[in-house]
Design a protein around this motif. Structure first.
Motif, PDB file in Angstrom:
ATOM      1  N   ILE A  40       0.573  -1.358   0.506  1.00  0.00           N
ATOM      2  CA  ILE A  40       0.056  -0.276  -0.397  1.00  0.00           C
ATOM      3  C   ILE A  40       0.948   1.473   0.156  1.00  0.00           C
ATOM      4  O   ILE A  40       0.438   2.653  -1.034  1.00  0.00           O
ATOM      5  CB  ILE A  40      -0.406   0.123   1.329  1.00  0.00           C
ATOM      6  CG1 ILE A  40      -2.002  -1.000   1.079  1.00  0.00           C
ATOM      7  CG2 ILE A  40      -1.728   1.110   1.433  1.00  0.00           C
ATOM      8  CD1 ILE A  40      -2.614  -1.619   2.554  1.00  0.00           C
ATOM      9  N   ASN A  43       2.878   1.420  -3.518  1.00  0.00           N
ATOM     10  CA  ASN A  43       1.871   1.710  -4.419  1.00  0.00           C
ATOM     11  C   ASN A  43       2.536   1.557  -5.556  1.00  0.00           C
ATOM     12  O   ASN A  43       2.436   2.398  -6.677  1.00  0.00           O
ATOM     13  CB  ASN A  43       1.036   2.830  -4.145  1.00  0.00           C
ATOM     14  CG  ASN A  43       0.372   3.672  -5.114  1.00  0.00           C
ATOM     15  OD1 ASN A  43      -0.299   2.902  -5.213  1.00  0.00           O
ATOM     16  ND2 ASN A  43      -0.198   4.327  -5.527  1.00  0.00           N
ATOM     17  N   LEU A  62      -9.981  -5.391  -5.135  1.00  0.00           N
ATOM     18  CA  LEU A  62      -9.055  -5.225  -4.360  1.00  0.00           C
ATOM     19  C   LEU A  62      -7.529  -5.612  -5.584  1.00  0.00           C
ATOM     20  O   LEU A  62      -6.002  -4.796  -5.497  1.00  0.00           O
ATOM     21  CB  LEU A  62      -9.050  -5.720  -2.972  1.00  0.00           C
ATOM     22  CG  LEU A  62      -7.648  -5.476  -2.251  1.00  0.00           C
ATOM     23  CD1 LEU A  62      -7.434  -4.202  -2.199  1.00  0.00           C
ATOM     24  CD2 LEU A  62      -8.537  -6.422  -1.346  1.00  0.00           C
ATOM     25  N   SER A  65      -6.637  -3.734  -8.112  1.00  0.00           N
ATOM     26  CA  SER A  65      -6.203  -2.209  -7.631  1.00  0.00           C
ATOM     27  C   SER A  65      -4.189  -2.432  -7.483  1.00  0.00           C
ATOM     28  O   SER A  65      -3.842  -1.104  -7.758  1.00  0.00           O
ATOM     29  CB  SER A  65      -6.740  -1.173  -6.503  1.00  0.00           C
ATOM     30  OG  SER A  65      -6.219  -2.111  -5.339  1.00  0.00           O
ATOM     31  N   GLN A 225      -7.715   6.591   1.783  1.00  0.00           N
ATOM     32  CA  GLN A 225      -7.819   5.646   0.773  1.00  0.00           C
ATOM     33  C   GLN A 225      -6.779   3.969   1.001  1.00  0.00           C
ATOM     34  O   GLN A 225      -7.857   3.413   0.878  1.00  0.00           O
ATOM     35  CB  GLN A 225      -7.715   6.444  -0.999  1.00  0.00           C
ATOM     36  CG  GLN A 225      -7.766   5.401  -1.736  1.00  0.00           C
ATOM     37  CD  GLN A 225      -7.162   5.565  -3.215  1.00  0.00           C
ATOM     38  OE1 GLN A 225      -6.480   6.812  -2.765  1.00  0.00           O
ATOM     39  NE2 GLN A 225      -7.023   5.193  -3.908  1.00  0.00           N
ATOM     40  N   GLN A 226      -5.431   4.485   1.245  1.00  0.00           N
ATOM     41  CA  GLN A 226      -4.324   3.629   1.736  1.00  0.00           C
ATOM     42  C   GLN A 226      -5.125   2.791   3.176  1.00  0.00           C
ATOM     43  O   GLN A 226      -5.250   1.288   2.996  1.00  0.00           O
ATOM     44  CB  GLN A 226      -3.054   4.390   1.921  1.00  0.00           C
ATOM     45  CG  GLN A 226      -2.715   4.995   0.554  1.00  0.00           C
ATOM     46  CD  GLN A 226      -1.299   5.710   1.154  1.00  0.00           C
ATOM     47  OE1 GLN A 226      -1.160   6.102   1.680  1.00  0.00           O
ATOM     48  NE2 GLN A 226      -0.711   5.390   0.638  1.00  0.00           N
ATOM     49  N   LYS A 229      -8.097   0.402   2.113  1.00  0.00           N
ATOM     50  CA  LYS A 229      -7.355  -0.636   1.502  1.00  0.00           C
ATOM     51  C   LYS A 229      -6.501  -1.487   2.295  1.00  0.00           C
ATOM     52  O   LYS A 229      -6.929  -2.700   2.240  1.00  0.00           O
ATOM     53  CB  LYS A 229      -5.871   0.130   0.804  1.00  0.00           C
ATOM     54  CG  LYS A 229      -5.593  -1.285  -0.159  1.00  0.00           C
ATOM     55  CD  LYS A 229      -5.084  -0.709  -1.866  1.00  0.00           C
ATOM     56  CE  LYS A 229      -5.337  -0.014  -2.595  1.00  0.00           C
ATOM     57  NZ  LYS A 229      -4.441   0.806  -4.127  1.00  0.00           N
ATOM     58  N   ASN A 232      -9.451  -3.432   3.824  1.00  0.00           N
ATOM     59  CA  ASN A 232     -10.335  -4.368   2.850  1.00  0.00           C
ATOM     60  C   ASN A 232      -9.391  -6.091   2.795  1.00  0.00           C
ATOM     61  O   ASN A 232      -9.487  -6.689   2.669  1.00  0.00           O
ATOM     62  CB  ASN A 232     -10.123  -3.686   1.869  1.00  0.00           C
ATOM     63  CG  ASN A 232     -11.250  -2.732   0.884  1.00  0.00           C
ATOM     64  OD1 ASN A 232     -12.053  -3.158   2.303  1.00  0.00           O
ATOM     65  ND2 ASN A 232     -11.358  -1.994   0.116  1.00  0.00           N
TER      66      ASN A 232
END
Ligand SMILES: Nc1ccn([C@@H]2O[C@H](COP(=O)(O)O)[C@@H](O)[C@H]2O)c(=O)n1
Ligand SMILES: [Zn+2]
Length: 389
Positions: A40, A43, A62, A65, A225-226, A229, A232
């Motif tokens: 994450i 990226n 996921l 992404s 957002q991170q 993630k 998730n």
């Protein structure tokens, strides 16, 4: 030109010529959590092949992404990696693994090297947990000449395992010896082991340029957002726990439970009874007046009995404690049963006591001694269950 455009994809859509593939493998918890945050945080656009035994990722969105593919097992991952190397121009493979289970990384390297494509290999190892530290402690007790002798053999040992002429033995000198063969970073749970009084100078000489302290504060720099993630990936969101901490003005205490291999439910209930006393001669750091939370061991089946006996707030036992650390959802204080959990706990959290099995010989127990050396617990706060009788 087009060929040098690093963002230009070939027909596979996600692997470009002269590219790097990232591989992530783990059978435990700590390396997986660390690898997730690394993914994450960095990226990158690189193709990622992942096999985490305890965290199967089924969420296709996921995976997309992060440009990742998930494999149920390592042999399947290796098969896919091999075919990518054979059919694409892959320059480099970065393998992220578990230090204690370096054998899994050896198997991947072996397969890459056997293809004879001279693919560059780079390694990242993440400590499995307390096991490495028990071994490091035992290793530090060997005479220096023996330590040096063992280390002097490690490069050949690893090479022979890669060539397939010798099985890989996960001794200290081997698992921490890979920087002699490949660019390697060891992400250590407690890099400060080399700053203790334990005699580990020979090993330190081999790896000191290749170690990094594992990071636990990624969340301080992650955007929402991170963070999402990470939630998730782990299926864990700390909001509920944070609300529960705030529900009363009292400080929060989490009891770290164990499984039936170490203690019964009754024994842990008794420890909590003792710890609640304001003036116990055994547990001098009382938990009286604190809000009591219980974090059961993921594999324990009797957690509810302990929770009910002391009317505690439950933290779902399958959540790895390290997820609380990573998401900044820590209490003011902890205490409980000896566990790897204590190794990653930041020292801003008070550690009130740790209990071990009744027949433990504290002075000769490598796990306890290395915890004392690392200042994880004071000798006086190390207790045995039999101290209560
Ligand atoms: N109360 C606990 C105890 C353990 N864990 C998780 O299990 C891992 C192994 O712990 P050991 O006690 O068996 O050394 C540990 O790293 C945690 O992930 C836990 O979550 N809660
Ligand atoms: Zn509270």
């Amino acid at each position: 030109g087009c060929n040098s455009d690093s963002k230009h994809n070939n027909s596979d859509g996600n692997i470009t010529k002269n590219k790097t593939i990232e591989v992530y493998v783990d059978r435990a918890t700590l390396p997986t959590i660390q690898q997730m945050t690394q993914i994450i945080n960095e990226n990158s656009n690189n193709k990622k092949l992942i096999s985490w035994s305890r965290y199967p990722i089924n969420d296709e969105t996921l995976l997309e992404s992060i440009n990742g593919s998930f494999f149920k097992n390592r042999p399947e991952l290796i098969k896919s990696l091999d075919s990518m190397i054979l059919t694409n121009e892959i320059k480099k493979v970065i393998i992220n693994g578990n230090t204690l289970w370096a054998v899994d990384v050896v198997n991947i390297i072996k397969s890459i090297e056997a293809l004879g494509k001279k693919t560059e290999i780079e390694l990242n190892f993440y400590d499995d947990g307390s096991a490495e530290y028990v071994r490091l402690y035992d290793f530090s007790r060997l005479p220096e000449s023996e330590q040096e002798y063992k280390i002097s053999l490690s490069k050949d040992n690893i090479q022979s395992s890669i060539n397939g002429t010798q099985p890989f033995d996960n001794s200290i000198e081997n698992i921490y010896g890979f920087s002699q063969l490949y660019p390697t970073t060891y992400h250590m749970l407690r890099a400060d082991i080399f700053e203790t009084n334990l005699p580990l100078t020979s090993l330190k000489r081999v790896i000191s340029n290749n170690i990094k302290q594992m990071k636990w504060d990624y969340f301080t720099t992650f955007n929402s957002q991170q963070k999402n993630k990470f939630y998730n990936f782990t299926g864990f969101n700390p909001e509920k726990i944070k609300e529960q901490y705030k529900a009363s003005p009292h400080e929060n205490f989490i009891f770290i439970g164990t499984n039936s291999g170490t203690a019964t439910a009754e024994q842990q209930i008794d420890i909590l009874t003792e710890a609640k006393k304001p003036d116990s001669p055994i547990i001098t750091n009382s938990i009286q007046g604190l809000d009591l939370f219980f974090k059961g061991h993921p594999s324990a089946t009797y957690n509810q009995q302990i929770i009910d006996a002391h009317n505690m707030i439950e933290i779902y036992n399958k959540i790895p404690f390290e997820a609380l650390i990573m998401t900044d959802a820590l209490p003011d204080a902890v205490g409980g049963m000896g566990s790897s959990v204590f190794f990653s706990l930041p020292n801003t959290v008070e550690n009130k006591f740790i209990f071990y099995k009744s027949d433990t010989d504290i002075e000769n127990n490598a796990l306890i001694q290395v915890m004392i050396e690392l200042n994880i617990v004071n000798r006086n706060d190390v207790k045995l269950i039999s101290d209560l009788q």
